[in-house]
Design an enzyme around this catalytic site. Structure first.
Site, mmCIF file in Angstrom:
data_model
loop_
_atom_site.group_PDB
_atom_site.id
_atom_site.type_symbol
_atom_site.label_atom_id
_atom_site.label_comp_id
_atom_site.label_asym_id
_atom_site.label_seq_id
_atom_site.Cartn_x
_atom_site.Cartn_y
_atom_site.Cartn_z
ATOM 1 N N HIS A 264 0.870 -1.189 0.000
ATOM 2 C CA HIS A 264 0.000 0.000 0.000
ATOM 3 C C HIS A 264 0.904 1.237 0.000
ATOM 4 O O HIS A 264 1.698 1.421 -0.915
ATOM 5 C CB HIS A 264 -0.909 -0.100 1.244
ATOM 6 C CG HIS A 264 -2.043 0.873 1.326
ATOM 7 N ND1 HIS A 264 -2.414 1.685 0.299
ATOM 8 C CD2 HIS A 264 -2.911 1.147 2.346
ATOM 9 C CE1 HIS A 264 -3.456 2.424 0.672
ATOM 10 N NE2 HIS A 264 -3.777 2.120 1.921
ATOM 11 N N HIS A 305 -1.738 -2.564 -9.633
ATOM 12 C CA HIS A 305 -2.698 -1.992 -8.699
ATOM 13 C C HIS A 305 -3.915 -2.902 -8.630
ATOM 14 O O HIS A 305 -4.296 -3.497 -9.621
ATOM 15 C CB HIS A 305 -3.135 -0.585 -9.164
ATOM 16 C CG HIS A 305 -3.762 0.207 -8.071
ATOM 17 N ND1 HIS A 305 -5.102 0.124 -7.772
ATOM 18 C CD2 HIS A 305 -3.228 1.070 -7.180
ATOM 19 C CE1 HIS A 305 -5.355 0.912 -6.750
ATOM 20 N NE2 HIS A 305 -4.239 1.495 -6.365
ATOM 21 N N ASP A 363 2.997 5.565 -7.011
ATOM 22 C CA ASP A 363 4.139 5.490 -6.107
ATOM 23 C C ASP A 363 5.470 5.356 -6.830
ATOM 24 O O ASP A 363 6.518 5.705 -6.289
ATOM 25 C CB ASP A 363 3.958 4.340 -5.117
ATOM 26 C CG ASP A 363 2.924 4.697 -4.072
ATOM 27 O OD1 ASP A 363 2.808 5.891 -3.767
ATOM 28 O OD2 ASP A 363 2.227 3.799 -3.586
HETATM 29 N N1 CMC Z 1 5.512 -7.251 -10.086
HETATM 30 C C1 CMC Z 1 5.408 -8.493 -10.608
HETATM 31 N N2 CMC Z 1 4.245 -9.182 -10.714
HETATM 32 C C2 CMC Z 1 3.145 -8.593 -10.237
HETATM 33 C C3 CMC Z 1 3.177 -7.310 -9.664
HETATM 34 C C4 CMC Z 1 4.412 -6.636 -9.603
HETATM 35 N N3 CMC Z 1 4.500 -5.418 -9.067
HETATM 36 N N4 CMC Z 1 1.929 -6.957 -9.264
HETATM 37 C C5 CMC Z 1 1.138 -7.998 -9.575
HETATM 38 N N5 CMC Z 1 1.863 -8.985 -10.169
HETATM 39 C C6 CMC Z 1 1.350 -10.238 -10.703
HETATM 40 C C7 CMC Z 1 1.035 -11.205 -9.571
HETATM 41 O O1 CMC Z 1 2.150 -12.017 -9.272
HETATM 42 C C8 CMC Z 1 -0.118 -11.980 -10.136
HETATM 43 O O2 CMC Z 1 0.398 -12.945 -11.019
HETATM 44 P P1 CMC Z 1 -0.383 -14.349 -11.236
HETATM 45 O O3 CMC Z 1 -1.670 -13.987 -11.902
HETATM 46 O O4 CMC Z 1 0.547 -15.124 -12.130
HETATM 47 O O5 CMC Z 1 -0.560 -14.930 -9.881
HETATM 48 C C9 CMC Z 1 -0.873 -10.948 -10.980
HETATM 49 O O6 CMC Z 1 0.110 -9.961 -11.335
HETATM 50 C C10 CMC Z 1 -2.018 -10.289 -10.244
HETATM 51 O O7 CMC Z 1 -1.507 -9.762 -9.028
HETATM 52 P P2 CMC Z 1 -2.248 -9.818 -7.620
HETATM 53 O O8 CMC Z 1 -1.218 -9.855 -6.551
HETATM 54 O O9 CMC Z 1 -3.290 -10.876 -7.630
HETATM 55 O O10 CMC Z 1 -2.960 -8.440 -7.655
HETATM 56 P P3 CMC Z 1 -3.407 -7.634 -6.413
HETATM 57 O O11 CMC Z 1 -4.534 -6.813 -6.864
HETATM 58 O O12 CMC Z 1 -3.636 -8.498 -5.222
HETATM 59 O O13 CMC Z 1 -2.104 -6.748 -6.088
HETATM 60 C C11 CMC Z 1 -0.683 -4.970 -5.671
HETATM 61 C C12 CMC Z 1 -2.029 -5.387 -6.236
HETATM 62 C C13 CMC Z 1 -0.598 -3.437 -5.691
HETATM 63 C C14 CMC Z 1 -0.545 -5.443 -4.212
HETATM 64 C C15 CMC Z 1 0.450 -5.583 -6.532
HETATM 65 O O14 CMC Z 1 0.332 -5.172 -7.875
HETATM 66 C C16 CMC Z 1 1.831 -5.249 -5.993
HETATM 67 O O15 CMC Z 1 2.301 -5.927 -5.070
HETATM 68 N N6 CMC Z 1 2.493 -4.182 -6.540
HETATM 69 C C17 CMC Z 1 3.743 -3.720 -6.007
HETATM 70 C C18 CMC Z 1 3.487 -2.858 -4.788
HETATM 71 C C19 CMC Z 1 2.944 -1.501 -5.146
HETATM 72 O O16 CMC Z 1 3.453 -0.828 -6.035
HETATM 73 N N7 CMC Z 1 1.922 -1.058 -4.409
HETATM 74 C C20 CMC Z 1 1.364 0.293 -4.541
HETATM 75 C C21 CMC Z 1 -0.024 0.327 -4.991
HETATM 76 S S1 CMC Z 1 -0.480 1.984 -5.472
HETATM 77 C C22 CMC Z 1 -0.544 2.882 -4.002
HETATM 78 C C23 CMC Z 1 -1.784 2.688 -3.255
HETATM 79 O O17 CMC Z 1 -2.842 3.068 -3.779
HETATM 80 O O18 CMC Z 1 -1.712 2.141 -2.133
#
Ligand code: CMC
Length: 429
Positions: A264, A305, A363
């Site tokens: 986050h 995201h 971010d």
């Molecule tokens: N790098 C590599 N792979 C990724 C990433 C990433 N940053 N983000 C998602 N994926 C992959 C993930 O491994 C999954 O793959 P698979 O379908 O093969 O399992 C797929 O994309 C979907 O990801 P998810 O984890 O199911 O998606 P989510 O909605 O739960 O996660 C997230 C969203 C923001 C936690 C994630 O994209 C992430 O960890 N990003 C990096 C951290 C980040 O930049 N966070 C800031 C968000 S913006 C600020 C805010 O509003 O808080």
């Protein structure tokens, strides 16, 4: 408004559930009475669950749209300023000139913190993470204002909102000053909100201080872009804490805790740590490969995201601001920023990121911008918290001003069934 009915059949029973429509966004199936049928819903990570009704912020993740009270974020970021946005989020409408002036005055009136608060800082180690200090200090504000903590009194709620928005920059800057051993700088109420924050961060009592207006504008934009984001993890935390009747300072402190995590608000700090770890353009491909490897926990920080499956509209604005700042201070060629731009270029062309719709989020660019401005990495999430405070307060106030219920999720229990206690002497090692 009920627009149609959904039917859910379990065994030989069919339940009719209302489908409600909002002013924008998908219909919402009202499952409030489902528990009476003996079933709960299971929704890991609240993928499909609307936990409240709100009029404040709207996101269309597929189209990359973000509206505060109906106004597109791009218009607010280019034409408004943070305090005007605060007024809008809190009150629902843009202020008239007189309302704006009065609001700025009221916020300025609340920028100082009680002298006793300065003593709290001395209790922390100098190397304490500023988020740890902020969680503590903001929660402790409850101890100073117990005469205005009646959450059912709209005036008490309004004054708490002003206090929180007014004091957050002071508290944040004090975290920084404490960590470097410099004296706290008192707020300067003739300055704008963003300028005052930078003044408290960087000025010292021994010399005059002036800052490049491009940097002030960039900080103001960062504040606007982070001001609210509907029911994200920290806002939901604030609402959940608020639903118990807890005071606003305790609720915002809970929100700060939730914001801290790298998934986050901690992502802006994590972006810079990641860039430092990658270290050189020649290592980018290795890290991209790691991010794509399902057996590796490494993720490209600042990408992806939960809601935006298109470009994060905040990231578009932030990218522009980031370049303005890099130009203004002549840092475009600094190795870390060159590395960031190359990482962005490579990831945006990579099939894995394209297929999974993983774009740079706000971010990614705010981390780079803050670093260029000279803000230490561990202060990035503190700045996010400072800006998000208005959103948290607006959402909390909206909840308390309307009928609400104690937030109490259910669970899918997979532990032991009932079993009898065994005396310790009868248990084998
Ligand atoms: N790098 C590599 N792979 C990724 C990433 C990433 N940053 N983000 C998602 N994926 C992959 C993930 O491994 C999954 O793959 P698979 O379908 O093969 O399992 C797929 O994309 C979907 O990801 P998810 O984890 O199911 O998606 P989510 O909605 O739960 O996660 C997230 C969203 C923001 C936690 C994630 O994209 C992430 O960890 N990003 C990096 C951290 C980040 O930049 N966070 C800031 C968000 S913006 C600020 C805010 O509003 O808080």
């Amino acid at each position: 408004m009920v627009i149609k009915k959904a039917r859910l059949t379990i065994d030989d029973k069919t339940l009719e559930l209302d489908i409600l429509s909002g002013s924008l966004g998908p219909g919402v199936i009202d499952i409030n009475s489902l528990f009476k049928s003996g079933y709960f819903t299971y929704d890991l990570g609240f993928n499909s669950t609307a936990a409240c009704e709100s009029k404040i912020t709207f996101i269309d993740g597929d189209k990359g749209v973000l509206l505060y009270r109906g106004y597109p974020i791009e218009q607010l970021a280019s034409q408004s300023n943070f305090l005007e946005v605060c007024y809008l989020l809190l009150n629902g409408e843009l202020p008239t000139p007189k309302q704006y002036q009065d609001f700025c005055k009221e916020i300025a009136h609340h920028t100082m913190v009680h002298e006793q608060i300065s003593n709290f800082y001395n209790g922390f180690r100098r190397d304490a993470h500023p988020m740890a200090i902020m969680v503590g200090v903001v929660g402790a504000l409850s101890a100073f204002y117990h005469d205005t903590l009646d959450i059912n009194n709209p005036e008490h709620r309004a004054i708490s909102a002003l206090r929180l928005i007014g004091k957050m920059p002071t508290i944040a800057a004090m975290c920084y000053k404490y960590s470097i051993g410099q004296p706290f700088m008192p707020p300067q109420n003739h300055l704008s909100y963003a300028d005052n924050f930078l003044h408290m961060m960087y000025a010292t009592p021994c010399e005059k201080f002036a800052i490049n207006p491009v940097l002030v504008r960039a900080i103001d934009r960062i504040f606007i872009l982070h001001a609210d984001h509907e029911q994200n993890a920290s806002t939901s935390t604030v609402r959940l804490a608020g639903s118990t009747g807890a005071n606003p300072f305790a609720c915002i402190s809970a929100g700060i805790g939730a914001l801290w995590g790298p998934a986050h608000g901690g992502a802006n700090e994590a972006v810079l740590n990641m860039l430092q770890e990658i270290g050189d353009i020649k290592h980018i491909n290795k890290y991209i490969a790691r991010a794509k490897d399902p057996n590796d926990t490494f993720r490209l920080m600042g990408f992806g995201h939960r809601v935006y499956k298109n470009y994060d509209p905040r990231a578009k604005v932030m990218r522009e601001t980031c370049h303005e700042v890099l130009d203004a201070i002549g840092l475009h060629d600094a190795p870390i920023f060159k590395l960031a731009m190359e990482l962005e270029r490579i990831a945006l062309q990579d099939d894995y990121f394209i297929e999974k719709k993983l774009y740079p989020n706000v971010d990614f660019y705010s981390g780079i911008t803050l670093s260029a401005i000279g803000i230490p990495t561990n202060m990035f999430t503190v700045i996010f918290a400072l800006a998000r405070t208005v959103g948290w307060v607006a959402q909390w106030n909206e909840m308390i001003s309307n009928p609400y219920r104690l937030g109490r999720p259910r669970q899918l229990y997979t532990g032991y069934k009932e079993r009898d206690y065994k005396d310790i002497q009868k248990r084998n090692d």
